[in-house]
Every structure is written in C-alpha cells, then in structure tokens.
Motif scaffolding. Structure first.
Motif, PDB file in Angstrom:
ATOM      1  N   PHE A 169       0.839  -1.187   0.000  1.00  0.00           N
ATOM      2  CA  PHE A 169       0.000   0.000   0.000  1.00  0.00           C
ATOM      3  C   PHE A 169       0.883   1.249   0.000  1.00  0.00           C
ATOM      4  N   PRO A 170       0.361   2.397  -0.414  1.00  0.00           N
ATOM      5  CA  PRO A 170       1.159   3.627  -0.375  1.00  0.00           C
ATOM      6  C   PRO A 170       1.603   4.013   1.030  1.00  0.00           C
ATOM      7  N   PHE A 171       0.775   3.681   2.051  1.00  0.00           N
ATOM      8  CA  PHE A 171       1.060   4.113   3.415  1.00  0.00           C
ATOM      9  C   PHE A 171       1.857   3.079   4.217  1.00  0.00           C
ATOM     10  N   ASN A 172       1.865   1.812   3.771  1.00  0.00           N
ATOM     11  CA  ASN A 172       2.542   0.768   4.534  1.00  0.00           C
ATOM     12  C   ASN A 172       2.581  -0.502   3.702  1.00  0.00           C
ATOM     13  N   THR A 173       3.527  -1.388   4.048  1.00  0.00           N
ATOM     14  CA  THR A 173       3.556  -2.726   3.465  1.00  0.00           C
ATOM     15  C   THR A 173       2.989  -3.700   4.490  1.00  0.00           C
ATOM     16  N   MET A 174       1.918  -4.362   4.124  1.00  0.00           N
ATOM     17  CA  MET A 174       1.266  -5.319   5.016  1.00  0.00           C
ATOM     18  C   MET A 174       1.541  -6.741   4.529  1.00  0.00           C
ATOM     19  N   THR A 175       1.292  -7.696   5.404  1.00  0.00           N
ATOM     20  CA  THR A 175       1.352  -9.104   5.032  1.00  0.00           C
ATOM     21  C   THR A 175       0.056  -9.793   5.442  1.00  0.00           C
ATOM     22  N   ALA A 176      -0.337 -10.780   4.670  1.00  0.00           N
ATOM     23  CA  ALA A 176      -1.445 -11.663   5.013  1.00  0.00           C
ATOM     24  C   ALA A 176      -0.947 -13.089   4.821  1.00  0.00           C
ATOM     25  N   GLU A 177      -1.213 -13.955   5.790  1.00  0.00           N
ATOM     26  CA  GLU A 177      -0.659 -15.299   5.706  1.00  0.00           C
ATOM     27  C   GLU A 177      -1.544 -16.321   6.402  1.00  0.00           C
ATOM     28  N   ILE A 178      -1.369 -17.557   5.984  1.00  0.00           N
ATOM     29  CA  ILE A 178      -2.018 -18.696   6.604  1.00  0.00           C
ATOM     30  C   ILE A 178      -0.958 -19.773   6.790  1.00  0.00           C
ATOM     31  N   ARG A 179      -0.941 -20.375   7.971  1.00  0.00           N
ATOM     32  CA  ARG A 179       0.069 -21.399   8.257  1.00  0.00           C
ATOM     33  C   ARG A 179      -0.504 -22.495   9.141  1.00  0.00           C
ATOM     34  N   TYR A 180       0.195 -23.624   9.133  1.00  0.00           N
ATOM     35  CA  TYR A 180      -0.188 -24.740  10.000  1.00  0.00           C
ATOM     36  C   TYR A 180       1.015 -25.145  10.840  1.00  0.00           C
ATOM     37  N   ASP A 181       0.803 -25.185  12.146  1.00  0.00           N
ATOM     38  CA  ASP A 181       1.794 -25.677  13.095  1.00  0.00           C
ATOM     39  C   ASP A 181       1.460 -27.117  13.449  1.00  0.00           C
ATOM     40  N   VAL A 182       2.421 -28.008  13.347  1.00  0.00           N
ATOM     41  CA  VAL A 182       2.214 -29.392  13.759  1.00  0.00           C
ATOM     42  C   VAL A 182       3.254 -29.749  14.807  1.00  0.00           C
ATOM     43  N   GLY A 183       2.792 -30.248  15.958  1.00  0.00           N
ATOM     44  CA  GLY A 183       3.695 -30.609  17.034  1.00  0.00           C
ATOM     45  C   GLY A 183       4.342 -31.959  16.803  1.00  0.00           C
ATOM     46  N   PHE A 184       5.596 -32.086  17.228  1.00  0.00           N
ATOM     47  CA  PHE A 184       6.331 -33.343  17.114  1.00  0.00           C
ATOM     48  C   PHE A 184       6.481 -34.061  18.451  1.00  0.00           C
ATOM     49  N   THR A 185       6.177 -33.377  19.547  1.00  0.00           N
ATOM     50  CA  THR A 185       6.383 -33.959  20.880  1.00  0.00           C
ATOM     51  C   THR A 185       5.063 -34.004  21.636  1.00  0.00           C
ATOM     52  N   ASP A 186       5.052 -34.782  22.712  1.00  0.00           N
ATOM     53  CA  ASP A 186       3.861 -34.983  23.521  1.00  0.00           C
ATOM     54  C   ASP A 186       3.488 -33.692  24.243  1.00  0.00           C
ATOM     55  N   VAL A 187       2.214 -33.323  24.179  1.00  0.00           N
ATOM     56  CA  VAL A 187       1.741 -32.130  24.871  1.00  0.00           C
ATOM     57  C   VAL A 187       1.796 -32.313  26.383  1.00  0.00           C
ATOM     58  N   PHE A 188       1.634 -33.551  26.851  1.00  0.00           N
ATOM     59  CA  PHE A 188       1.555 -33.820  28.281  1.00  0.00           C
ATOM     60  C   PHE A 188       2.684 -34.751  28.720  1.00  0.00           C
ATOM     61  N   ASN A 189       3.066 -34.617  29.993  1.00  0.00           N
ATOM     62  CA  ASN A 189       4.002 -35.536  30.609  1.00  0.00           C
ATOM     63  C   ASN A 189       3.236 -36.658  31.295  1.00  0.00           C
ATOM     64  N   GLY A 190       3.959 -37.706  31.692  1.00  0.00           N
ATOM     65  CA  GLY A 190       3.336 -38.758  32.478  1.00  0.00           C
ATOM     66  C   GLY A 190       3.072 -40.014  31.674  1.00  0.00           C
ATOM     67  N   ALA A 191       3.037 -41.132  32.393  1.00  0.00           N
ATOM     68  CA  ALA A 191       2.855 -42.440  31.754  1.00  0.00           C
ATOM     69  C   ALA A 191       1.472 -42.591  31.144  1.00  0.00           C
ATOM     70  N   ALA A 192       0.500 -41.791  31.637  1.00  0.00           N
ATOM     71  CA  ALA A 192      -0.873 -41.917  31.125  1.00  0.00           C
ATOM     72  C   ALA A 192      -1.068 -41.205  29.797  1.00  0.00           C
ATOM     73  N   SER A 193      -0.077 -40.468  29.373  1.00  0.00           N
ATOM     74  CA  SER A 193      -0.219 -39.694  28.147  1.00  0.00           C
ATOM     75  C   SER A 193      -0.339 -40.597  26.923  1.00  0.00           C
ATOM     76  N   GLN A 194      -1.169 -40.180  25.963  1.00  0.00           N
ATOM     77  CA  GLN A 194      -1.351 -40.910  24.708  1.00  0.00           C
ATOM     78  C   GLN A 194      -0.518 -40.293  23.580  1.00  0.00           C
ATOM     79  N   ALA A 195       0.547 -39.568  23.958  1.00  0.00           N
ATOM     80  CA  ALA A 195       1.421 -38.917  22.977  1.00  0.00           C
ATOM     81  C   ALA A 195       0.626 -37.958  22.099  1.00  0.00           C
ATOM     82  N   SER A 196      -0.230 -37.156  22.735  1.00  0.00           N
ATOM     83  CA  SER A 196      -1.039 -36.183  22.014  1.00  0.00           C
ATOM     84  C   SER A 196      -0.156 -35.089  21.428  1.00  0.00           C
ATOM     85  N   ARG A 197      -0.566 -34.568  20.273  1.00  0.00           N
ATOM     86  CA  ARG A 197       0.192 -33.527  19.583  1.00  0.00           C
ATOM     87  C   ARG A 197      -0.697 -32.300  19.366  1.00  0.00           C
TER      88      ARG A 197
END
Length: 209
Positions: A169-197
């Motif tokens: 734009f004349p007044f500023n340079t803007m950005t628009a974006e879409i992205r996906y984050d994918v986890g590689f590690t378990d969200v929770f600690n503990g033996a009961a965890s199902q390795a949720s991402r």
C-alpha cells in the motif's frame, strides 16, 4: 531429554548467528503481526474439536537474495480445543498459552506489484506460559484427564508450513498469511499420556514498522 537439548541448541545457534551475520549485509524487515489461531489435539483417545484462540508477535525477515530470506519470530500464541473423554463422559476446554519461536526459511515468488507471495517452512520451539484449562477433578480414578492436563509439558517442538503475500500500500507494506503448526512432541508428561500432539491453523496479518 538429549533430543530436546539438541534441538534447543539449534535454535540458540540460529538466533546467535543468523541475525549477526545478516546485520552486516542487510537490514531486517520488521513486522508486528497478529490474528486468529484454531487448535485441536491429534493422536489422542479424546474426541477433540478445534476452538479459537489468538496470536500476536514480531517477525524479523533477513533477505539474503531476491528469492530467499530467513525469518525468526517471537509469538504469543493461545492453543485451545474442546475435548470429550468418552470413557468417562467428561467434557472440558483445553487452553494452553505459549511463547513460540519459529525460524522460517522463506521462498519469495518472482512477482512484482501489489501482491508479492511467498512460501515458508521451518521448525519452532514453544514454552508454556499458562495452563488455563477448564476441567474438574475426577475422584476414584487412576488415570483421568485432569491429572494428565495438569502435567502439560513446559516445552513443545514442531514444524511450520505456510503461505503468505506482501501487500504494498502507499502508506505501509502489510502481510497476510495462513500457516499450520504441527507438534512433534507430547503435549503432556506422564505415563498416562497418549502422545497427544498440538495441531494449529493460524490466520495472521502484519504491519511493517
């Protein structure tokens, strides 16, 4: 543990060397950005549905060539979802707030004009800041969602894939974006965890400053 130390070392090295080298060659393109994040858990025994959150932060784009740049970011990101444990017939809201640090490699498509699109990918590391999950305690059970959620991991590692465009734009340079984050590690600690991402879809806009 060794894997987490190794990955953390890579991030520290990237932030220690890339900006210092780039400062001698190019001034970073700084952006203030924010938007909406919709998250849900993957690889879980719960019935997970996405819930809206928010994201806000800064990015620093070091342009090395016309087509290639490296963009480290610092984001405050709310990841949340609606969960149901069918075995106990329990419903609750999962809300985890992170400071997320992605390091993105960007490919700028050869377009000039108002729209200047780009593709990017890279790793991220997240640090848990707050656990605001809404879940009641369950008595007389060995393995329950509340015990698992209360053991949310302090760090999360994952990858980012995204597409965006600069808007000149004349007044500023803007950005628009879409992205996906994918986890590689378990969200929770503990033996009961199902390795949720964590899985998070983000829509953001940014402003040059």
């Amino acid at each position: 543990m060794r894997f987490k130390i190794f990955i953390s070392g890579i991030f520290l090295l990237a932030f220690a060397t890339v900006p210092l080298k780039a400062q001698d060659e190019i001034k970073p393109d700084k952006r203030l950005k924010g938007g909406i994040a919709t998250s849900s858990l993957t690889n879980t025994d719960w019935e997970s549905s996405s819930a809206p959150g928010f994201v806000i932060g800064l990015s620093f784009d070091f342009r090395f060539t016309r087509a290639f740049s490296v963009q480290p970011e610092v984001l405050y990101l709310e990841k949340g979802s609606s969960e149901r444990d069918p075995s106990l017939d329990i419903e609750f809201d999962l809300t985890l707030d992170y400071v997320e640090i992605p390091v993105l490699a960007k490919y700028h498509l050869p377009f000039d004009g108002f729209f200047r699109p780009h593709l990017y990918a890279g790793p991220y590391i997240s640090f848990l800041i707050a656990n605001n999950s809404n879940i009641e305690l369950v008595e007389n059970q060995q393995s329950t969602p509340d015990k698992l959620v209360n053991q949310a991991s302090d760090t999360d590692f994952g990858g980012v894939l995204g597409v965006g465009t600069d808007l000149h734009f004349p007044f500023n340079t803007m950005t628009a974006e879409i992205r996906y984050d994918v986890g590689f590690t378990d969200v929770f600690n503990g033996a009961a965890s199902q390795a949720s991402r964590n899985g998070t879809l983000l829509f953001m806009i940014g402003f040059h400053f």
